[in-house]
Every structure is written in structure tokens, then in C-alpha cells.
Design a protein around this motif. Sequence first.
Motif, PDB file in Angstrom:
ATOM      1  N   THR A 119       0.851  -1.049  -0.078  1.00 28.84           N
ATOM      2  CA  THR A 119      -0.163   0.032   0.000  1.00 28.84           C
ATOM      3  C   THR A 119       1.004   1.340   0.082  1.00 28.84           C
ATOM      4  OG1 THR A 119      -0.233  -0.165   2.366  1.00 28.84           O
ATOM      5  CG2 THR A 119      -2.161  -1.069   1.148  1.00 28.84           C
ATOM      6  N   CYS A 120       2.112   1.135   0.534  1.00 29.10           N
ATOM      7  CA  CYS A 120       2.876   2.601   0.667  1.00 29.10           C
ATOM      8  C   CYS A 120       3.598   2.622  -0.661  1.00 29.10           C
ATOM      9  CB  CYS A 120       3.860   2.363   2.033  1.00 29.10           C
ATOM     10  SG  CYS A 120       3.029   2.553   3.583  1.00 29.10           S
ATOM     11  N   LEU A 121       3.982   1.603  -1.331  1.00 26.20           N
ATOM     12  CA  LEU A 121       4.716   1.667  -2.458  1.00 26.20           C
ATOM     13  C   LEU A 121       3.328   2.282  -3.668  1.00 26.20           C
ATOM     14  CD1 LEU A 121       6.834  -1.548  -3.075  1.00 26.20           C
ATOM     15  CD2 LEU A 121       7.521   0.881  -2.877  1.00 26.20           C
ATOM     16  N   LEU A 122       2.047   1.731  -3.431  1.00 23.16           N
ATOM     17  CA  LEU A 122       1.097   2.638  -4.270  1.00 23.16           C
ATOM     18  C   LEU A 122       0.710   3.997  -3.878  1.00 23.16           C
ATOM     19  CD1 LEU A 122      -1.001  -0.739  -4.634  1.00 23.16           C
ATOM     20  CD2 LEU A 122       0.407   0.358  -6.277  1.00 23.16           C
ATOM     21  N   SER A 159      -1.180   6.569   2.685  1.00 26.47           N
ATOM     22  CA  SER A 159      -1.178   5.182   3.559  1.00 26.47           C
ATOM     23  C   SER A 159      -0.399   5.146   4.706  1.00 26.47           C
ATOM     24  CB  SER A 159      -0.729   3.955   2.367  1.00 26.47           C
ATOM     25  OG  SER A 159      -1.595   3.791   1.406  1.00 26.47           O
ATOM     26  N   GLY A 160       0.799   5.812   4.548  1.00 24.88           N
ATOM     27  CA  GLY A 160       1.711   5.812   5.806  1.00 24.88           C
ATOM     28  C   GLY A 160       0.991   6.668   6.748  1.00 24.88           C
ATOM     29  N   SER A 170       7.985   4.229   9.061  1.00 25.67           N
ATOM     30  CA  SER A 170       9.279   4.259   8.511  1.00 25.67           C
ATOM     31  C   SER A 170       9.331   3.419   7.133  1.00 25.67           C
ATOM     32  CB  SER A 170      10.304   3.666   9.457  1.00 25.67           C
ATOM     33  OG  SER A 170       9.933   2.090   9.499  1.00 25.67           O
ATOM     34  N   ILE A 171       8.222   2.502   6.942  1.00 27.22           N
ATOM     35  CA  ILE A 171       8.014   1.844   5.594  1.00 27.22           C
ATOM     36  C   ILE A 171       7.589   2.947   4.559  1.00 27.22           C
ATOM     37  CG2 ILE A 171       6.701   0.266   4.467  1.00 27.22           C
ATOM     38  CD1 ILE A 171       7.142  -1.671   6.834  1.00 27.22           C
ATOM     39  N   SER A 172       6.730   3.637   5.045  1.00 25.77           N
ATOM     40  CA  SER A 172       6.233   4.593   4.011  1.00 25.77           C
ATOM     41  C   SER A 172       7.159   5.777   3.676  1.00 25.77           C
ATOM     42  CB  SER A 172       4.942   5.502   4.615  1.00 25.77           C
ATOM     43  OG  SER A 172       5.390   6.205   5.875  1.00 25.77           O
TER      44      SER A 172
END
Length: 96
Positions: free
Chosen positions: A44-47, A52-53, A73-75
Motif C-alpha cells: 500500500t505504501c508503494l502505491l 497510506s503511511g 518508516s516503511i512509508s
Amino acid sequence: MFQIISLLVLISAIGYMVSVRGKVKTGQAVDQLSGGEKVYVWITCLLNPVFSGAVFYYGWKKMLPHKAKQANSISLWAFLLEIVLGVIYFFMLSPR
């Protein structure tokens, strides 16, 4: 088309955040994102990294602070990865 995908990703992230938060009982300590949760947050964060983050971070901040920090941190990493790929495309792969 991109707006529809972005909206669907945002709705999906909100639904997933609510479902994970709803499974946690008061006082229960859940420290880390599980493997499946990490994959879902990454996708979801890549899209849609910004929204999303923010959904994951602000939705989990009070009840699941460690998961919220990991999702944040992932976002951030997804956003930086998209910037790097955009710069590479713009300067190296774009037709002149």
C-alpha cells in the motif's frame, strides 16, 4: 485511472488499519508487524506512500505505537524509493 487506484488503495489501507486495531484488546502488547502485515503495508505504501503511511501511523499511534512507527518508516522508505526511481527515469531513461 491513477486517481481510482489511489482511492482504492487508501480505502483498503483504512479498512486494514481498522481491522488490525479492532483485534487488539486493551492492554495487549503487540510489538512488531508480522510478515503478512509488513507485506501489506509495503504494497500500500508503494502505491500511495503519503496517505497510506499517514493512515497507518495515525490509526495505530495510540493503541499500537511500535507498529505505527514501523509503518511510518516503511512509508518513508517507499517515498524515498519512488523519488530515486523518478530521478533515474527523468535523467537517464527519458527520451530527449
